[in-house]
Design an enzyme around this catalytic site. Structure first.
Site, PDB file in Angstrom:
ATOM      1  CE1 TYR A 155    -102.967  37.528 -81.379  1.00 26.03           C
ATOM      2  CE2 TYR A 155    -103.410  39.865 -81.222  1.00 26.03           C
ATOM      3  CZ  TYR A 155    -103.000  38.695 -80.647  1.00 26.03           C
ATOM      4  OH  TYR A 155    -102.635  38.673 -79.326  1.00 26.03           O
ATOM      5  CE  LYS A 162    -103.118  39.952 -76.132  1.00 23.99           C
ATOM      6  NZ  LYS A 162    -103.213  39.552 -74.704  1.00 23.99           N
TER       7      LYS A 162
HETATM    8  N1  LIG Z   1     -97.778  33.198 -77.263  1.00 22.83           N
HETATM    9  C1  LIG Z   1     -97.657  34.311 -77.947  1.00 22.83           C
HETATM   10  O1  LIG Z   1     -97.242  34.319 -79.106  1.00 22.83           O
HETATM   11  C2  LIG Z   1     -98.000  35.633 -77.306  1.00 22.83           C
HETATM   12  C3  LIG Z   1     -97.444  36.816 -77.836  1.00 22.83           C
HETATM   13  C4  LIG Z   1     -97.764  38.030 -77.243  1.00 22.83           C
HETATM   14  C5  LIG Z   1     -98.635  38.065 -76.162  1.00 22.83           C
HETATM   15  N2  LIG Z   1     -99.153  36.896 -75.666  1.00 22.83           N
HETATM   16  C6  LIG Z   1    -100.057  36.977 -74.527  1.00 22.83           C
HETATM   17  O2  LIG Z   1     -99.468  36.371 -73.408  1.00 22.83           O
HETATM   18  C7  LIG Z   1    -100.483  36.000 -72.481  1.00 22.83           C
HETATM   19  C8  LIG Z   1    -100.250  34.577 -72.020  1.00 22.83           C
HETATM   20  O3  LIG Z   1    -100.453  33.682 -73.096  1.00 22.83           O
HETATM   21  P1  LIG Z   1     -99.473  32.476 -73.424  1.00 22.83           P
HETATM   22  O4  LIG Z   1     -99.061  32.643 -74.839  1.00 22.83           O
HETATM   23  O5  LIG Z   1     -98.452  32.320 -72.361  1.00 22.83           O
HETATM   24  O6  LIG Z   1    -100.459  31.221 -73.449  1.00 22.83           O
HETATM   25  P2  LIG Z   1    -100.988  30.266 -72.268  1.00 22.83           P
HETATM   26  O7  LIG Z   1    -102.084  29.468 -72.900  1.00 22.83           O
HETATM   27  O8  LIG Z   1     -99.887  29.541 -71.642  1.00 22.83           O
HETATM   28  O9  LIG Z   1    -101.603  31.303 -71.226  1.00 22.83           O
HETATM   29  C9  LIG Z   1    -102.885  31.856 -71.343  1.00 22.83           C
HETATM   30  C10 LIG Z   1    -103.504  31.755 -69.977  1.00 22.83           C
HETATM   31  O10 LIG Z   1    -104.783  32.394 -69.961  1.00 22.83           O
HETATM   32  C11 LIG Z   1    -105.547  31.666 -69.005  1.00 22.83           C
HETATM   33  N3  LIG Z   1    -106.962  31.961 -69.115  1.00 22.83           N
HETATM   34  C12 LIG Z   1    -107.770  31.895 -70.203  1.00 22.83           C
HETATM   35  N4  LIG Z   1    -109.041  32.184 -69.856  1.00 22.83           N
HETATM   36  C13 LIG Z   1    -109.022  32.455 -68.519  1.00 22.83           C
HETATM   37  C14 LIG Z   1    -110.022  32.811 -67.565  1.00 22.83           C
HETATM   38  N5  LIG Z   1    -111.301  32.931 -67.893  1.00 22.83           N
HETATM   39  N6  LIG Z   1    -109.638  33.006 -66.274  1.00 22.83           N
HETATM   40  C15 LIG Z   1    -108.345  32.863 -65.898  1.00 22.83           C
HETATM   41  N7  LIG Z   1    -107.356  32.516 -66.752  1.00 22.83           N
HETATM   42  C16 LIG Z   1    -107.701  32.319 -68.041  1.00 22.83           C
HETATM   43  C17 LIG Z   1    -105.210  30.210 -69.339  1.00 22.83           C
HETATM   44  O11 LIG Z   1    -105.567  29.350 -68.276  1.00 22.83           O
HETATM   45  C18 LIG Z   1    -103.708  30.298 -69.531  1.00 22.83           C
HETATM   46  O12 LIG Z   1    -103.047  30.065 -68.315  1.00 22.83           O
HETATM   47  C19 LIG Z   1    -101.807  36.231 -73.203  1.00 22.83           C
HETATM   48  O13 LIG Z   1    -102.327  37.491 -72.834  1.00 22.83           O
HETATM   49  C20 LIG Z   1    -101.380  36.254 -74.661  1.00 22.83           C
HETATM   50  O14 LIG Z   1    -102.280  36.961 -75.481  1.00 22.83           O
HETATM   51  C21 LIG Z   1     -98.847  35.690 -76.214  1.00 22.83           C
END
Ligand SMILES: NC(=O)c1ccc[n+]([C@@H]2O[C@H](COP(=O)([O-])OP(=O)(O)OC[C@H]3O[C@@H](n4cnc5c(N)ncnc54)[C@H](O)[C@@H]3O)[C@@H](O)[C@H]2O)c1
Length: 275
Positions: A155, A162
């Site tokens: 990570y 984060k």
């Molecule tokens: N998937 C997991 O395991 C997990 C766990 C905990 C937290 N998260 C967090 O959840 C959030 C959403 O991620 P996700 O897992 O749904 O994946 P996802 O890929 O569906 O979403 C990530 C989003 O970030 C957007 N993004 C990236 N760069 C960008 C920019 N410059 N401007 C605008 N948008 C931008 C992408 O377009 C996408 O829509 C993130 O912060 C991620 O770190 C994810």
């Protein structure tokens, strides 16, 4: 209808696997009116039908958070189309691939700056720009992961981002409390999404979480969505600055359960399924 009469914007839907999609679904089911943003033209094609699914075809806007002008343009568009808003969902993160595997000390300044800008500073900038539109009973939600609190293999750079995001949530919560604006984060367990695909050995993270969490399962975007809806609704009117874990309880575990082989030799209990 817990979100009836509430209007807001959700940043971070990439497709119907996105955590932001799960949050949109839960909020729409409770009567919220939702505006959506997309990162670029190729994602626009995916976000438009999703917005239509929630009756928001006229509320879809570009917003690459690395471009301050696009955030300003978003404010102008939202002011015109929605007026006052009651919630913002920031579900955005990005780190260059080199920051998500390998030796931590090899992270470059360039990768560090990009990850911090898109994954952390954007929450501050979006908040600052959209604040004039926020009602005095509003809620901001961002998404974090346990790798910001404790070491998680691979990570790496995103863990540092984060950690910064979680403290940003708390400082924003204190700052904006006097304006009637709450700021919280959900720390979600691992979920297979586009963003997760960039993390090394992600399949193993899923298996480990499932095997060693009290609930013995991984979480779904619907489960994160429901908890997100709670934090955006008036049900959580006295909750701010919180890092709320939605991870099947994984974060409370200090040590995996141990079972004993014949002869008394201990080994780590493995309760997960092999997927
Ligand atoms: N998937 C997991 O395991 C997990 C766990 C905990 C937290 N998260 C967090 O959840 C959030 C959403 O991620 P996700 O897992 O749904 O994946 P996802 O890929 O569906 O979403 C990530 C989003 O970030 C957007 N993004 C990236 N760069 C960008 C920019 N410059 N401007 C605008 N948008 C931008 C992408 O377009 C996408 O829509 C993130 O912060 C991620 O770190 C994810």
């Amino acid at each position: 209808m817990l979100m009836k009469g509430k209007k807001g914007v959700i940043l971070g839907v990439a497709n119907d696997k996105s955590i932001a999609y799960g949050i949109a679904k839960a909020c729409a089911a409770q009567g919220a009116k939702i505006a959506f943003t997309y990162l670029n033209d190729s994602l626009k094609k995916r976000v438009e039908p999703i917005a239509a699914e929630f009756g928001s075809e006229a509320l879809v806007y570009p917003c690459d958070v690395s471009n301050p002008q696009e955030i300003k343009d978003l404010r102008i568009a939202l002011e015109k189309d929605l007026g006052e808003i009651d919630f913002i969902v920031h579900s955005i993160a990005f780190a260059p691939k080199e920051g998500l595997s390998g030796r931590f000390h090899n992270i470059t300044k360039e990768a560090f700056d990009i990850a911090m800008d898109i994954s952390v500073f954007s929450l501050i900038e979006v908040t600052k720009e959209l604040k004039p539109l926020l009602s005095n009973n509003s809620s901001i939600l961002t998404l974090t992961y346990y790798g910001g609190a404790k070491y998680i293999p691979n990570y790496n750079l995103m863990g540092v981002a984060k950690a910064a995001l979680e403290m940003t949530t708390k400082y924003l919560a204190e700052d904006l409390g006097k304006d009637g604006i709450r700021v919280n984060a959900i720390s979600a367990g691992p979920i297979r999404t586009l963003a997760a695909a960039g993390i090394g050995d992600f399949r193993f993270m899923l298996k480990w979480n499932e095997a060693h969490s009290p609930l013995k399962k991984n979480v779904s975007i619907d489960e994160v969505g429901n908890s997100g809806m709670y934090l955006l609704s008036d049900l959580s009117s006295a909750v701010t600055g919180e890092i709320h874990y939605v991870d099947s309880g994984f974060n409370i575990m200090g040590m995996p359960a141990v079972e004993f082989e014949e002869g008394g030799k201990p080994r780590i209990a493995w309760n997960g399924t092999d997927k």
